[in-house]
Design a protein around this motif. Structure first.
Motif, PDB file in Angstrom:
ATOM      1  N   VAL A 168       0.872  -1.232   0.235  1.00  0.00           N
ATOM      2  CA  VAL A 168       0.056  -0.034  -0.207  1.00  0.00           C
ATOM      3  C   VAL A 168       0.982   1.261   0.007  1.00  0.00           C
ATOM      4  N   GLU A 169       2.010   1.166   0.856  1.00  0.00           N
ATOM      5  CA  GLU A 169       2.920   2.554   0.744  1.00  0.00           C
ATOM      6  C   GLU A 169       3.671   2.805  -0.326  1.00  0.00           C
ATOM      7  N   ALA A 170       3.765   1.614  -1.116  1.00  0.00           N
ATOM      8  CA  ALA A 170       4.626   1.744  -2.181  1.00  0.00           C
ATOM      9  C   ALA A 170       3.500   2.425  -3.599  1.00  0.00           C
ATOM     10  N   ALA A 171       2.465   1.674  -3.339  1.00  0.00           N
ATOM     11  CA  ALA A 171       1.270   2.073  -4.496  1.00  0.00           C
ATOM     12  C   ALA A 171       1.164   3.542  -4.299  1.00  0.00           C
ATOM     13  N   GLU A 172       1.033   4.012  -2.939  1.00  0.00           N
ATOM     14  CA  GLU A 172       0.808   5.410  -2.694  1.00  0.00           C
ATOM     15  C   GLU A 172       2.111   6.323  -2.999  1.00  0.00           C
ATOM     16  N   ARG A 173       3.219   5.929  -2.977  1.00  0.00           N
ATOM     17  CA  ARG A 173       4.650   6.632  -3.697  1.00  0.00           C
ATOM     18  C   ARG A 173       4.387   6.728  -5.083  1.00  0.00           C
ATOM     19  N   LEU A 174       3.896   5.572  -5.662  1.00  0.00           N
ATOM     20  CA  LEU A 174       3.739   5.624  -7.284  1.00  0.00           C
ATOM     21  C   LEU A 174       2.601   6.608  -7.696  1.00  0.00           C
ATOM     22  N   ARG A 175       1.818   6.469  -6.851  1.00  0.00           N
ATOM     23  CA  ARG A 175       0.574   7.549  -7.441  1.00  0.00           C
ATOM     24  C   ARG A 175       1.140   8.914  -7.375  1.00  0.00           C
ATOM     25  N   ALA A 176       1.917   9.289  -6.471  1.00  0.00           N
ATOM     26  CA  ALA A 176       2.668  10.700  -6.510  1.00  0.00           C
ATOM     27  C   ALA A 176       1.635  11.693  -6.620  1.00  0.00           C
ATOM     28  N   GLY A 177       0.279  11.511  -5.794  1.00  0.00           N
ATOM     29  CA  GLY A 177      -0.608  12.547  -5.653  1.00  0.00           C
ATOM     30  C   GLY A 177      -1.471  12.759  -7.001  1.00  0.00           C
ATOM     31  N   GLU A 178      -1.279  12.091  -8.058  1.00  0.00           N
ATOM     32  CA  GLU A 178      -1.943  11.952  -9.097  1.00  0.00           C
ATOM     33  C   GLU A 178      -3.304  11.512  -9.068  1.00  0.00           C
ATOM     34  N   PRO A 179      -4.463  11.923  -9.504  1.00  0.00           N
ATOM     35  CA  PRO A 179      -5.817  11.274  -9.546  1.00  0.00           C
ATOM     36  C   PRO A 179      -5.830   9.969 -10.254  1.00  0.00           C
ATOM     37  N   ALA A 180      -6.925   9.380  -9.881  1.00  0.00           N
ATOM     38  CA  ALA A 180      -7.163   8.155 -10.688  1.00  0.00           C
ATOM     39  C   ALA A 180      -7.634   8.487 -12.141  1.00  0.00           C
ATOM     40  N   GLN A 181      -7.481   7.736 -12.917  1.00  0.00           N
ATOM     41  CA  GLN A 181      -7.834   8.027 -14.619  1.00  0.00           C
ATOM     42  C   GLN A 181      -9.038   7.442 -14.889  1.00  0.00           C
ATOM     43  N   PRO A 182      -9.798   8.057 -15.480  1.00  0.00           N
ATOM     44  CA  PRO A 182     -11.256   7.587 -16.038  1.00  0.00           C
ATOM     45  C   PRO A 182     -11.388   6.252 -16.175  1.00  0.00           C
ATOM     46  N   GLY A 183     -10.500   5.670 -16.679  1.00  0.00           N
ATOM     47  CA  GLY A 183     -10.461   4.113 -17.159  1.00  0.00           C
ATOM     48  C   GLY A 183     -10.527   3.144 -15.962  1.00  0.00           C
ATOM     49  N   ASP A 184     -10.018   3.952 -14.718  1.00  0.00           N
ATOM     50  CA  ASP A 184      -9.737   3.076 -13.451  1.00  0.00           C
ATOM     51  C   ASP A 184     -10.977   2.736 -12.522  1.00  0.00           C
ATOM     52  N   ASP A 185     -12.160   3.425 -13.033  1.00  0.00           N
ATOM     53  CA  ASP A 185     -13.536   3.047 -12.505  1.00  0.00           C
ATOM     54  C   ASP A 185     -14.273   1.838 -13.206  1.00  0.00           C
ATOM     55  N   LEU A 186     -14.797   1.134 -12.162  1.00  0.00           N
ATOM     56  CA  LEU A 186     -15.515   0.053 -12.404  1.00  0.00           C
ATOM     57  C   LEU A 186     -16.911   0.453 -12.939  1.00  0.00           C
TER      58      LEU A 186
END
Length: 191
Positions: free
Chosen positions: A142-160
């Motif tokens: 989870v911590e690694a994913a948060e670092r990789l996200r780098a404050g960027e919002p989710a992309q429209p294609g990420d929604d289900l």
């Protein structure tokens, strides 16, 4: 020791989040049958209008078709303590991410849109993760994913997409998209 807890969130808690709950549980048990005590997969909905209901029948069919079980499922409304108890929160959409973070701003770093988390997982270096402790490994992912996200919002294609009221083909596609995240996550969590 407490299990690593994943909370799946959607709107009514009868389609997407229960499918994700049960498909992650199945993916974990496929990796390590004894891991059921080490990883807890639960779900809730932002609305309470289906509270106590079983999983929507097409969602239940998808779970069964993928060797999971919908047995014993009962929809529940999201509460703050569910968020507090979760080590990872996966929402079906960016709107639900916003809802969760509005309820618990301190949960932002461990809350992701499901597709976003799946995208980020591919870049988490497995060699940097603890090996002996599933809970510590989950927290590190989870911590690694948060670092990789780098404050960027989710992309429209990420929604289900919300499959409620739609046909089995839509539920199958949503099930595939859920497994695109849950299966790799289980593999990374339980090498």
């Amino acid at each position: 020791m407490a299990p690593f807890t994943v909370l799946h969130v959607c709107m009514g808690n009868i389609c997407r989040s229960p499918m994700a709950e049960r498909l992650l549980d199945r993916a974990v048990r496929d990796r390590a049958p004894q891991a059921g005590d080490l990883v807890r997969s639960v779900s809730a909905g932002t609305g309470g209008w289906h509270e106590g209901e079983e999983m929507n029948p097409p969602a239940a069919r998808q779970v069964r078709a993928r060797n999971g079980t919908p047995d014993g499922f009962a929809a529940r409304k999201l509460r703050g303590d569910f968020l507090d108890d979760a080590d990872l929160i996966l929402t079906a959409t960016a709107d639900q991410y916003d809802y969760v973070v509005a309820l618990r701003p301190d949960a932002a770093g461990r809350t992701f849109v499901l597709g976003e988390f799946g995208r980020l997982l591919a870049s988490v270096p497995p060699g940097d993760l603890p090996t002996a402790d599933v809970y510590a490994r989950g927290v590190a992912i989870v911590e690694a994913a948060e670092r990789l996200r780098a404050g960027e919002p989710a992309q429209p294609g990420d929604d289900l997409d919300d499959p409620w009221g739609r046909g089995d083909q839509t539920f199958q596609r949503v099930g595939d998209e859920i497994e695109d995240t849950t299966v790799p996550f289980a593999a990374l969590l339980l090498p």
